[in-house]
Design a protein around this motif. Structure first.
Motif, short mmCIF file in Angstrom:
data_model
loop_
_atom_site.label_atom_id
_atom_site.label_comp_id
_atom_site.label_asym_id
_atom_site.label_seq_id
_atom_site.Cartn_x
_atom_site.Cartn_y
_atom_site.Cartn_z
N LEU A 2 32.68 38.20 42.89
CA LEU A 2 32.43 36.75 42.90
C LEU A 2 31.97 36.28 44.27
O LEU A 2 31.03 35.49 44.40
CB LEU A 2 33.67 35.98 42.46
CG LEU A 2 33.95 35.96 40.97
CD1 LEU A 2 35.28 35.28 40.68
CD2 LEU A 2 32.84 35.27 40.20
N LYS A 3 32.63 36.77 45.32
CA LYS A 3 32.27 36.37 46.68
C LYS A 3 30.85 36.81 47.02
O LYS A 3 30.08 36.08 47.64
CB LYS A 3 33.26 36.96 47.68
CG LYS A 3 33.11 36.41 49.08
CD LYS A 3 34.08 37.06 50.05
CE LYS A 3 35.51 36.76 49.67
NZ LYS A 3 36.49 37.31 50.63
N LYS A 4 30.50 38.03 46.59
CA LYS A 4 29.17 38.57 46.90
C LYS A 4 28.08 37.91 46.06
O LYS A 4 27.00 37.61 46.56
CB LYS A 4 29.17 40.07 46.64
CG LYS A 4 27.84 40.73 46.84
CD LYS A 4 27.94 42.21 46.55
CE LYS A 4 26.66 42.86 46.45
NZ LYS A 4 25.80 43.37 47.14
N CYS A 5 28.33 37.70 44.78
CA CYS A 5 27.28 37.32 43.84
C CYS A 5 27.19 35.82 43.55
O CYS A 5 26.15 35.33 43.13
CB CYS A 5 27.46 38.07 42.52
SG CYS A 5 27.35 39.87 42.72
N ILE A 6 28.29 35.11 43.71
CA ILE A 6 28.31 33.69 43.39
C ILE A 6 28.98 32.94 44.55
O ILE A 6 30.15 32.58 44.49
CB ILE A 6 29.07 33.42 42.07
CG1 ILE A 6 28.52 34.34 40.97
CG2 ILE A 6 28.94 31.96 41.65
CD1 ILE A 6 29.33 34.33 39.71
#
Length: 75
Positions: A27-31
């Motif tokens: 989530l942190k990386k992609c959104i």
């Protein structure tokens, strides 16, 4: 406590940790921010790749662990 129950509890704890780490990392990386209710194509692809990499890495680590513990599999 029964050793099978302890083993199952350890497996459940490890799986829970794996899923939590994967969720937070992907989530942190992609959104990075939530501007819309739905994922766009890039976010969806990023999540898919990220989750796939986590599972591939986990499978590789499990294989190495089992080989170390039990010896290499006979082919």
């Amino acid at each position: 406590m029964d050793s099978d129950k302890l083993t199952q509890e350890a497996i459940n704890k490890a799986n829970t940790g794996f899923v939590k780490t994967m969720r937070v990392t992907c989530l942190k990386k992609c959104i990075p921010d939530y501007k819309t209710d739905d994922l766009n194509g890039g976010e969806t692809n990023c999540i898919d790749r990220c989750v796939n990499k986590f599972f591939e890495a986990n499978n590789s680590l499990q294989k190495l662990y089992l080989e170390e513990k039990m010896g290499p599999a006979n082919n």
